[in-house]
Scaffold this motif. Structure first.
Motif, PDB file in Angstrom:
ATOM      1  N   ALA A 134       0.846  -1.267  -0.005  1.00 38.28           N
ATOM      2  CA  ALA A 134       0.000  -0.067  -0.103  1.00 38.28           C
ATOM      3  C   ALA A 134       0.709   1.366   0.046  1.00 38.28           C
ATOM      4  O   ALA A 134       0.153   2.257   0.012  1.00 38.28           O
ATOM      5  CB  ALA A 134      -0.824  -0.068   1.195  1.00 38.28           C
ATOM      6  N   GLY A 135       2.297   1.224   0.207  1.00 37.75           N
ATOM      7  CA  GLY A 135       3.074   2.340   0.178  1.00 37.75           C
ATOM      8  C   GLY A 135       3.010   3.058   1.408  1.00 37.75           C
ATOM      9  O   GLY A 135       3.314   4.175   1.596  1.00 37.75           O
ATOM     10  N   LEU A 136       2.711   2.182   2.680  1.00 40.08           N
ATOM     11  CA  LEU A 136       2.406   2.887   3.892  1.00 40.08           C
ATOM     12  C   LEU A 136       3.940   2.487   4.516  1.00 40.08           C
ATOM     13  O   LEU A 136       4.566   1.673   4.229  1.00 40.08           O
ATOM     14  CB  LEU A 136       1.544   2.351   4.541  1.00 40.08           C
ATOM     15  CG  LEU A 136       0.133   2.469   3.889  1.00 40.08           C
ATOM     16  CD1 LEU A 136      -0.886   1.529   4.661  1.00 40.08           C
ATOM     17  CD2 LEU A 136      -0.356   3.785   4.075  1.00 40.08           C
ATOM     18  N   PRO A 137       4.170   3.714   5.467  1.00 43.66           N
ATOM     19  CA  PRO A 137       5.448   3.508   6.433  1.00 43.66           C
ATOM     20  C   PRO A 137       5.386   2.132   7.135  1.00 43.66           C
ATOM     21  O   PRO A 137       4.136   1.610   7.434  1.00 43.66           O
ATOM     22  CB  PRO A 137       5.416   4.317   7.194  1.00 43.66           C
ATOM     23  CG  PRO A 137       4.159   5.082   7.324  1.00 43.66           C
ATOM     24  CD  PRO A 137       3.470   4.632   5.885  1.00 43.66           C
ATOM     25  N   VAL A 138       6.588   1.586   7.257  1.00 40.61           N
ATOM     26  CA  VAL A 138       6.508   0.419   8.008  1.00 40.61           C
ATOM     27  C   VAL A 138       7.512   0.797   9.217  1.00 40.61           C
ATOM     28  O   VAL A 138       8.240   1.307   9.384  1.00 40.61           O
ATOM     29  CB  VAL A 138       7.125  -1.049   7.250  1.00 40.61           C
ATOM     30  CG1 VAL A 138       6.211  -1.212   6.184  1.00 40.61           C
ATOM     31  CG2 VAL A 138       8.242  -0.487   6.935  1.00 40.61           C
ATOM     32  N   SER A 139       7.162  -0.112  10.504  1.00 41.52           N
ATOM     33  CA  SER A 139       7.828   0.024  11.673  1.00 41.52           C
ATOM     34  C   SER A 139       7.540  -1.437  12.502  1.00 41.52           C
ATOM     35  O   SER A 139       6.379  -2.101  12.294  1.00 41.52           O
ATOM     36  CB  SER A 139       7.674   1.180  12.231  1.00 41.52           C
ATOM     37  OG  SER A 139       6.197   1.331  13.071  1.00 41.52           O
ATOM     38  N   ILE A 140       8.516  -1.420  13.551  1.00 43.36           N
ATOM     39  CA  ILE A 140       8.223  -2.511  14.222  1.00 43.36           C
ATOM     40  C   ILE A 140       7.052  -2.354  15.119  1.00 43.36           C
ATOM     41  O   ILE A 140       6.283  -3.447  15.830  1.00 43.36           O
ATOM     42  CB  ILE A 140       9.457  -2.749  15.201  1.00 43.36           C
ATOM     43  CG1 ILE A 140       9.311  -4.043  15.963  1.00 43.36           C
ATOM     44  CG2 ILE A 140       9.636  -1.529  16.449  1.00 43.36           C
ATOM     45  CD1 ILE A 140       9.644  -5.409  15.265  1.00 43.36           C
ATOM     46  N   LEU A 141       6.432  -1.119  15.470  1.00 49.86           N
ATOM     47  CA  LEU A 141       5.212  -0.916  16.243  1.00 49.86           C
ATOM     48  C   LEU A 141       4.090  -1.345  15.377  1.00 49.86           C
ATOM     49  O   LEU A 141       3.138  -2.233  16.036  1.00 49.86           O
ATOM     50  CB  LEU A 141       5.139   0.518  16.521  1.00 49.86           C
ATOM     51  CG  LEU A 141       5.990   0.956  17.741  1.00 49.86           C
ATOM     52  CD1 LEU A 141       5.894   2.265  17.942  1.00 49.86           C
ATOM     53  CD2 LEU A 141       5.786   0.217  18.994  1.00 49.86           C
ATOM     54  N   ASN A 142       4.009  -1.189  13.994  1.00 51.81           N
ATOM     55  CA  ASN A 142       3.173  -1.338  13.100  1.00 51.81           C
ATOM     56  C   ASN A 142       2.832  -2.942  13.227  1.00 51.81           C
ATOM     57  O   ASN A 142       1.944  -3.751  13.208  1.00 51.81           O
ATOM     58  CB  ASN A 142       3.301  -1.044  11.894  1.00 51.81           C
ATOM     59  CG  ASN A 142       3.245   0.283  11.822  1.00 51.81           C
ATOM     60  OD1 ASN A 142       3.853   1.196  11.028  1.00 51.81           O
ATOM     61  ND2 ASN A 142       2.501   0.979  12.339  1.00 51.81           N
ATOM     62  N   ALA A 143       4.134  -3.709  13.161  1.00 54.75           N
ATOM     63  CA  ALA A 143       4.273  -5.123  13.102  1.00 54.75           C
ATOM     64  C   ALA A 143       3.717  -5.677  14.419  1.00 54.75           C
ATOM     65  O   ALA A 143       2.916  -6.962  14.563  1.00 54.75           O
ATOM     66  CB  ALA A 143       5.473  -5.905  12.778  1.00 54.75           C
ATOM     67  N   ALA A 144       3.988  -5.020  15.652  1.00 55.35           N
ATOM     68  CA  ALA A 144       3.592  -5.612  16.834  1.00 55.35           C
ATOM     69  C   ALA A 144       2.275  -5.363  17.324  1.00 55.35           C
ATOM     70  O   ALA A 144       1.753  -6.002  17.908  1.00 55.35           O
ATOM     71  CB  ALA A 144       4.418  -4.838  18.078  1.00 55.35           C
ATOM     72  N   PHE A 145       1.543  -4.312  16.639  1.00 54.55           N
ATOM     73  CA  PHE A 145       0.279  -4.056  17.049  1.00 54.55           C
ATOM     74  C   PHE A 145      -0.536  -3.765  15.726  1.00 54.55           C
ATOM     75  O   PHE A 145      -0.703  -2.735  15.399  1.00 54.55           O
ATOM     76  CB  PHE A 145       0.185  -2.647  17.869  1.00 54.55           C
ATOM     77  CG  PHE A 145       1.043  -2.601  19.155  1.00 54.55           C
ATOM     78  CD1 PHE A 145       0.506  -3.203  20.384  1.00 54.55           C
ATOM     79  CD2 PHE A 145       2.597  -2.088  19.423  1.00 54.55           C
ATOM     80  CE1 PHE A 145       1.058  -3.378  21.661  1.00 54.55           C
ATOM     81  CE2 PHE A 145       3.090  -2.197  20.463  1.00 54.55           C
ATOM     82  CZ  PHE A 145       2.583  -2.946  21.647  1.00 54.55           C
ATOM     83  N   VAL A 146      -0.844  -4.936  15.383  1.00 52.43           N
ATOM     84  CA  VAL A 146      -1.678  -4.931  13.945  1.00 52.43           C
ATOM     85  C   VAL A 146      -3.032  -4.826  14.482  1.00 52.43           C
ATOM     86  O   VAL A 146      -3.708  -5.144  15.210  1.00 52.43           O
ATOM     87  CB  VAL A 146      -1.441  -6.355  13.553  1.00 52.43           C
ATOM     88  CG1 VAL A 146      -2.300  -6.387  11.980  1.00 52.43           C
ATOM     89  CG2 VAL A 146      -0.199  -6.621  13.173  1.00 52.43           C
TER      90      VAL A 146
END
Length: 267
Positions: free
Chosen positions: A98-110
């Protein structure tokens, strides 16, 4: 044109909620998953490293508690709940698409479309894992003897010797592997595509699991190859004293999202 192992002819197939993919599609999923992993290495490697360290810590705890006899069933059971543990990796690949930013927080809190239904499938997988551990223990007691299911390194060494160097031990491995394979096949069919689906669709767990099973059966040849690849990559991760999981786990996780997108492109 071939995208993710899906041919143009299959893209145009009508009357089905999912696509049929080519036999070599799983190799394309792995290739795409590998690319995703290195497009977001800060997330993928931290995610994989965390599971590698957790596995090492769990093994150490089993050793300190003299419960090493639980290591084999827990290692095999990891494959049953693996699809749920990789939700953060699916989210990372989705955000990359989707062209959205990624981070470990995004991965941890889906944030998912069907959180309660995803939790329900997680509960079912955990119950299946507990049932498998119980079945493995009962089979061991039946073929080998319950007296070896106890604490202490000597008991663990005796258990390993009985498993691989006696007729009853080899028979246990054959029967246990057969039962485990049937159980794993059922879990794979129900969860391989349903968990990514529940992230992006507002659907109940039963419908998602049913649709996943139908898609797996319709693509049974490539899905058999995909299941074998997952098992081999996970086995490599475990055989390297869990260090290899830092790479293998995120690779399989990203590739699983690619498998979902190939079979369910409308999501």
């Amino acid at each position: 044109m071939d995208v993710g192992g899906v041919t143009e002819q299959n893209v145009k197939e009508q009357g089905s909620p999912f696509r049929r993919v080519e036999m070599d599609a799983p190799w394309a999923w792995l290739s795409d998953g590998w690319r995703d992993m290195w497009r977001a290495p800060q997330v993928s490697l931290v995610y994989g490293g965390a599971f590698s360290l957790a596995s090492i810590a769990l093994t150490g705890a089993l050793y300190l508690l003299d419960w090493l006899y639980m290591l084999l069933p827990l290692a095999s059971g990891f494959m049953l709940i693996g699809p749920l543990l990789a939700v953060g990796l699916y989210e990372t690949s989705r955000r990359l698409d989707a062209g959205l930013p990624v981070s470990i927080l995004n991965a941890a809190f889906v944030s998912t479309r069907s959180p309660s239904q995803l939790a329900l499938i997680g509960l079912v997988l955990m119950l299946i894992l507990l049932a498998w551990n119980r079945i493995a223990t009962l089979l061991f007691a039946l073929f080998i003897g319950a007296d070896l299911l106890g604490p202490g390194p000597q008991q663990f060494e005796a258990m390993i010797e009985s498993l691989f160097f006696t007729g009853s031990g080899l028979l246990f491995l054959m029967v246990g592997s057969a039962i485990g394979a049937v159980l794993a096949a059922i879990v794979f069919a129900l969860s391989a595509l349903s968990i990514p689906m529940l992230m992006v669709r507002d659907v109940d767990a039963i419908s998602a699991a049913s649709l996943s099973a139908r898609a797996v059966l319709a693509n049974y040849r490539p899905m058999l190859l995909w299941a074998w690849l997952i098992a081999m990559l996970t086995a490599v991760g475990i055989a390297t004293l869990f260090i290899g999981l830092a790479i293998m786990f995120p690779l399989v996780g990203h590739a699983t999202w690619r498998a979902f997108r190939a079979v369910f492109p409308d999501d």
